[in-house]
Design an enzyme around this catalytic site. Structure first.
Site, short mmCIF file in Angstrom:
data_model
loop_
_atom_site.label_atom_id
_atom_site.label_comp_id
_atom_site.label_asym_id
_atom_site.label_seq_id
_atom_site.Cartn_x
_atom_site.Cartn_y
_atom_site.Cartn_z
N LEU A 65 0.86 -1.17 0.00
CA LEU A 65 0.00 0.00 0.00
C LEU A 65 0.90 1.23 0.00
O LEU A 65 2.02 1.20 0.52
CB LEU A 65 -0.91 0.03 1.24
CG LEU A 65 -1.98 -1.06 1.37
CD1 LEU A 65 -2.68 -0.95 2.72
CD2 LEU A 65 -3.00 -0.98 0.24
N ASP A 66 0.41 2.32 -0.57
CA ASP A 66 1.18 3.56 -0.55
C ASP A 66 1.38 4.05 0.88
O ASP A 66 0.58 3.73 1.76
CB ASP A 66 0.47 4.64 -1.37
CG ASP A 66 0.51 4.36 -2.86
OD1 ASP A 66 1.36 3.56 -3.30
OD2 ASP A 66 -0.33 4.93 -3.59
N LYS A 67 2.39 4.84 1.07
CA LYS A 67 2.70 5.39 2.40
C LYS A 67 1.50 6.08 3.03
O LYS A 67 1.22 5.92 4.22
CB LYS A 67 3.87 6.38 2.26
CG LYS A 67 4.23 7.11 3.54
CD LYS A 67 5.34 8.13 3.28
CE LYS A 67 5.63 8.97 4.52
NZ LYS A 67 6.68 9.99 4.26
N THR B 56 -1.70 5.62 2.33
CA THR B 56 -2.92 4.82 2.35
C THR B 56 -2.99 4.00 3.64
O THR B 56 -1.99 3.44 4.08
CB THR B 56 -2.98 3.87 1.13
OG1 THR B 56 -2.84 4.65 -0.06
CG2 THR B 56 -4.29 3.12 1.07
#
Length: 324
Positions: free
Chosen positions: A90-92, A94
């Site tokens: 997951l993105d930082k 998110t």
């Protein structure tokens, strides 16, 4: 100095929390992840990924999920436990459901399920505006491109620097250039007559499909349920911003088509959030991995409640999810 405005204070608190996660001892970070465990069995561990915590390390990153997997495994089992393994990312910025595996074999099996699109992923996002129609599918390829910024806090991406060095290519022409994803439509309107015509596809463009549904709306903002069918980098953010014209609240990277600049918020949204436009750049990204359906032996439905800042924003914007 502590801001008197509650909205400003919460924005600052969230920024501080993100920085603190980068600075705490790995054992403390592992304990935070352990306390956020959503599910575990003999094969997998499912955690609630906090906001602002990167999955992988890199320049300037002191703490990441990957680094504390051995410590987390020991906390969950015993001192002889094997390190946990990443199954996806997951993105930082998110938050939400993230699956870890107890062995390499299980990790490879789960990665295969993600790769072959057998995992049903559901995200929640608060967007600016409301999509029209209220439910549908965005199917537009995505490609990476270079954009320029007039803001000094946007820097050249580390990835771009490495690629340029490896290829002996010149540095970006603009000192504040950076890489970001954008749409690469397969069709365009013919200048003569306005008919739809197929374009030559960019070689590096990736197929991207996102299903969306509006759960609640107040005109200026909406709560959306999103199901990415494919897994292209920043797919949801790009499809919402550029495909539907509804960027995610707090997404300062994908709120302008051809430049990097802080998100411009409608007056009504600023009033409801009790925020000044000059402070809008501190708003966090409101994107949450809400649910995963994982067909591992049996169908596992993994659900994670949005973080407090997300729920507070829903309340302030009067986006009611009680019917969902």
């Amino acid at each position: 100095q502590v801001p008197r405005d509650p909205a400003k204070r919460r924005v600052r608190e969230l920024a501080m929390l993100s920085r603190q996660l980068q600075q705490v001892h790995p054992n403390v970070l592992a304990k935070i992840l352990k306390e956020g465990t959503l599910f575990q069995n003999e094969e997998i561990v499912v955690i609630n990924k906090p906001y602002g915590l990167p999955v992988h390390g890199g320049p300037g990153i002191k703490n990441c999920i990957t680094d504390v997997l051995p410590v987390l495994a020991k906390m969950l089992e015993n001192m002889k436990a094997e390190p946990l393994h990443l199954c996806h990312r997951l993105d930082k910025e998110t938050t939400g459901v993230m699956v870890l595996a107890r062995s390499k074999e299980v990790a490879e099996r789960v990665r295969f399920l993600f790769k072959t699109r057998q995992v049903e992923k559901t995200y929640w996002a608060i967007s600016l505006g409301e999509p029209d129609p209220a439910e549908g599918i965005v199917e537009i390829p995505i490609v990476e491109k270079e954009v320029r910024s007039h803001q000094s806090h946007y820097k050249v991406s580390h990835t771009h620097s490495l690629l340029a060095s490896a290829a002996c290519a010149p540095a970006p022409a603009h000192p504040l250039s950076a890489l970001q994803m954008t749409l690469a439509p397969s069709y365009c309107l013919c200048p003569e007559g306005g008919q739809l015509m197929r374009k030559r596809q960019e070689r590096s463009a990736e197929s991207a499909v996102t299903r969306y549904r509006r759960l609640a709306s107040t005109g200026a903002c909406s709560l959306l349920e999103l199901q990415p069918i494919t897994g292209v980098k920043h797919q949801i953010r790009v499809h919402l911003a550029y495909g539907l014209g509804c960027p995610i609240l707090g997404d300062h990277k994908y709120s302008h088509w051809s430049k990097l600049a802080p998100q411009k918020l409608p007056e009504i949204t600023l009033r409801r959030l009790k925020l000044q436009q000059s402070k809008a750049r501190h708003l966090p990204l409101h994107l949450h991995a809400h649910r995963l359906c994982l067909p591992l032996h049996q169908r596992l439905e993994l659900i994670c409640k949005p973080p407090p800042f997300f729920l507070r924003t829903l309340e302030k914007l009067e986006l009611d999810i009680s019917k969902d």
